[in-house]
Motif scaffolding. Sequence first.
Motif, mmCIF file in Angstrom:
data_model
loop_
_atom_site.group_PDB
_atom_site.id
_atom_site.type_symbol
_atom_site.label_atom_id
_atom_site.label_comp_id
_atom_site.label_asym_id
_atom_site.label_seq_id
_atom_site.Cartn_x
_atom_site.Cartn_y
_atom_site.Cartn_z
ATOM 1 N N PRO A 103 0.824 -1.212 0.000
ATOM 2 C CA PRO A 103 0.000 0.000 0.000
ATOM 3 C C PRO A 103 0.860 1.265 0.000
ATOM 4 C CG PRO A 103 0.185 -0.840 2.215
ATOM 5 C CD PRO A 103 0.908 -1.825 1.321
ATOM 6 N N ASN A 104 0.218 2.367 -0.277
ATOM 7 C CA ASN A 104 0.874 3.666 -0.195
ATOM 8 C C ASN A 104 1.177 3.987 1.273
ATOM 9 O OD1 ASN A 104 1.774 6.281 -0.589
ATOM 10 N ND2 ASN A 104 -0.285 7.139 -0.731
ATOM 11 N N ARG A 105 2.396 4.395 1.575
ATOM 12 C CA ARG A 105 2.784 4.688 2.963
ATOM 13 C C ARG A 105 2.825 6.188 3.251
ATOM 14 N NH1 ARG A 105 5.251 0.856 5.980
ATOM 15 N NH2 ARG A 105 6.424 2.501 7.029
ATOM 16 N N GLU A 106 2.468 7.016 2.295
ATOM 17 C CA GLU A 106 2.548 8.464 2.491
ATOM 18 C C GLU A 106 1.418 8.953 3.399
ATOM 19 O OE1 GLU A 106 2.646 12.611 -0.142
ATOM 20 O OE2 GLU A 106 2.631 10.644 -1.128
ATOM 21 N N VAL A 107 1.770 9.810 4.347
ATOM 22 C CA VAL A 107 0.796 10.411 5.260
ATOM 23 C C VAL A 107 0.629 11.876 4.881
ATOM 24 C CG1 VAL A 107 0.247 10.906 7.671
ATOM 25 C CG2 VAL A 107 1.482 8.811 7.082
ATOM 26 N N ARG A 108 -0.608 12.306 4.724
ATOM 27 C CA ARG A 108 -0.863 13.679 4.296
ATOM 28 C C ARG A 108 -0.324 14.694 5.313
ATOM 29 N NH1 ARG A 108 -5.914 14.932 4.566
ATOM 30 N NH2 ARG A 108 -6.755 12.964 5.348
ATOM 31 N N THR A 126 -1.609 4.507 11.315
ATOM 32 C CA THR A 126 -1.343 3.158 10.858
ATOM 33 C C THR A 126 -2.308 2.804 9.742
ATOM 34 O OG1 THR A 126 -1.074 0.849 11.602
ATOM 35 C CG2 THR A 126 -2.883 2.108 12.573
ATOM 36 N N ASN A 127 -2.195 1.589 9.227
ATOM 37 C CA ASN A 127 -3.202 1.018 8.340
ATOM 38 C C ASN A 127 -3.525 -0.371 8.866
ATOM 39 O OD1 ASN A 127 -1.086 -0.678 7.462
ATOM 40 N ND2 ASN A 127 -0.558 0.716 5.798
ATOM 41 N N ARG A 128 -4.438 -1.042 8.219
ATOM 42 C CA ARG A 128 -4.879 -2.333 8.739
ATOM 43 C C ARG A 128 -3.840 -3.438 8.579
ATOM 44 N NH1 ARG A 128 -9.642 -2.309 11.875
ATOM 45 N NH2 ARG A 128 -11.021 -0.698 11.061
ATOM 46 N N LEU A 129 -2.754 -3.142 7.885
ATOM 47 C CA LEU A 129 -1.650 -4.095 7.822
ATOM 48 C C LEU A 129 -0.756 -3.997 9.046
ATOM 49 C CD1 LEU A 129 -0.494 -3.833 4.087
ATOM 50 C CD2 LEU A 129 -2.384 -5.132 5.077
ATOM 51 N N GLU A 241 -10.966 6.687 11.578
ATOM 52 C CA GLU A 241 -10.720 6.321 10.185
ATOM 53 C C GLU A 241 -10.490 7.584 9.358
ATOM 54 O OE1 GLU A 241 -10.452 3.370 8.840
ATOM 55 O OE2 GLU A 241 -11.146 2.053 10.460
ATOM 56 N N LEU A 242 -9.402 7.600 8.611
ATOM 57 C CA LEU A 242 -9.134 8.694 7.687
ATOM 58 C C LEU A 242 -9.858 8.409 6.370
ATOM 59 C CD1 LEU A 242 -5.339 9.164 8.485
ATOM 60 C CD2 LEU A 242 -7.281 10.438 9.395
ATOM 61 N N PRO A 243 -9.956 9.387 5.462
ATOM 62 C CA PRO A 243 -10.682 9.153 4.206
ATOM 63 C C PRO A 243 -10.229 7.892 3.503
ATOM 64 C CG PRO A 243 -10.109 11.465 4.407
ATOM 65 C CD PRO A 243 -9.442 10.764 5.558
ATOM 66 N N SER A 244 -11.160 7.256 2.789
ATOM 67 C CA SER A 244 -10.871 5.971 2.165
ATOM 68 C C SER A 244 -9.708 6.053 1.179
ATOM 69 C CB SER A 244 -12.116 5.448 1.441
ATOM 70 O OG SER A 244 -12.562 6.386 0.471
ATOM 71 N N THR A 245 -9.475 7.230 0.633
ATOM 72 C CA THR A 245 -8.343 7.377 -0.281
ATOM 73 C C THR A 245 -7.018 7.197 0.443
ATOM 74 O OG1 THR A 245 -8.489 9.763 0.056
ATOM 75 C CG2 THR A 245 -9.538 8.866 -1.921
ATOM 76 N N ASP A 246 -6.990 7.466 1.751
ATOM 77 C CA ASP A 246 -5.771 7.260 2.543
ATOM 78 C C ASP A 246 -5.615 5.803 2.980
ATOM 79 O OD1 ASP A 246 -5.305 9.966 2.372
ATOM 80 O OD2 ASP A 246 -6.151 10.410 4.341
ATOM 81 N N ALA A 247 -6.763 5.130 3.241
ATOM 82 C CA ALA A 247 -6.742 3.759 3.766
ATOM 83 C C ALA A 247 -5.888 3.682 5.029
ATOM 84 C CB ALA A 247 -6.246 2.782 2.707
ATOM 85 N N GLN A 248 -5.991 4.700 5.871
ATOM 86 C CA GLN A 248 -5.219 4.777 7.101
ATOM 87 C C GLN A 248 -6.148 5.135 8.261
ATOM 88 O OE1 GLN A 248 -2.305 7.779 6.190
ATOM 89 N NE2 GLN A 248 -1.354 6.570 4.561
ATOM 90 N N GLU A 249 -5.638 5.013 9.471
ATOM 91 C CA GLU A 249 -6.402 5.422 10.640
ATOM 92 C C GLU A 249 -5.466 6.049 11.671
ATOM 93 O OE1 GLU A 249 -8.400 2.064 12.316
ATOM 94 O OE2 GLU A 249 -6.564 0.954 12.717
ATOM 95 N N LEU A 250 -6.026 6.965 12.415
ATOM 96 C CA LEU A 250 -5.308 7.615 13.503
ATOM 97 C C LEU A 250 -5.731 6.941 14.798
ATOM 98 C CD1 LEU A 250 -3.612 9.926 14.739
ATOM 99 C CD2 LEU A 250 -5.673 11.341 14.657
ATOM 100 N N VAL A 251 -4.772 6.397 15.522
ATOM 101 C CA VAL A 251 -5.050 5.680 16.765
ATOM 102 C C VAL A 251 -4.490 6.489 17.927
ATOM 103 C CG1 VAL A 251 -4.752 3.536 18.046
ATOM 104 C CG2 VAL A 251 -4.897 3.483 15.537
ATOM 105 N N VAL A 252 -5.340 6.770 18.895
ATOM 106 C CA VAL A 252 -4.937 7.504 20.091
ATOM 107 C C VAL A 252 -5.051 6.557 21.281
ATOM 108 C CG1 VAL A 252 -5.332 9.512 21.555
ATOM 109 C CG2 VAL A 252 -5.787 9.651 19.081
ATOM 110 N N LEU A 253 -3.968 6.434 22.048
ATOM 111 C CA LEU A 253 -3.972 5.610 23.253
ATOM 112 C C LEU A 253 -4.204 6.497 24.465
ATOM 113 C CD1 LEU A 253 -0.953 3.189 22.591
ATOM 114 C CD2 LEU A 253 -3.345 2.954 21.921
#
Length: 279
Positions: A103-108, A126-129, A241-253
Amino acid sequence: MGTPLGDFVRAKRDSIRPESFGLPDGGRRRSPGLRRSELAVRAGISVEYLTRIEQGRDRNPSHSVLHALADGLSLDAGERHHLRYLAKITGGACPGHRPPAPPNREVRPTVLETLRLLEPGVAFVTNRLGDVLAHTGGFELVVGATGLLDAEAPNLTRYVFTDPRARTVFPDWDQVADEQAFDLWLGPSAESSEWFSVQLAPVAGQEFTRRLHQHLPPPAVPLRLDHPVAGELRWHREKLELPSTDAQELVVLLPADETTARAVERLRHHRHGALRAVG
């Protein structure tokens, strides 16, 4: 050869206690869970058709059949969503689909700015991988000593299944392993999930491949982390969840108790003191 959809239906059927559906145990079942005939009756489909789905010989069940299976298995909202997703990628798993690719690893830049605003919080992108694509200094403070960030391209899933330290770092290792394997089915794309699984399976072994075909969503519980300096830390996880074009998510602990909050503050003071001493 099975399919993600067929594996999920079979795994879910095997996980159900017959008595929870008001069915007699019978005492002579060859395996736990519902019989195919019992699920077929509940779903209103033939045993033969259910067998074809579970064995991967029918890759394109209709929406009505999916709804019937979901009702027959008493799936909750999350499991129904997962069932539809697996049906989608199963139906697309045919000759001519795009080859596996990372997948694309670039973060906006705006996401990176959001991370900066979250400092000194514990957060990462992160992403789901399981790729750790960006993180706050607070995240590095908490996990830096665990070895997760040692790799050039850190990946939580690879760390969990291949780094011996992970079993000490995560007291609930089985839970974390289940989560990471399940998330692969929600990866940036079916192709990237396939690519990652092919890359990881030879080095991760049976613990990974066994979980990869369970398809059962693990329960949502606090994350426990055994920090080599601070001791046991417990975290609630908020995932955006970030926009589907990113296929990424921001996780806060977020600290799940006062003990964790105080331990993190001690880590911050320890690091700041060390930096002043070096200066």
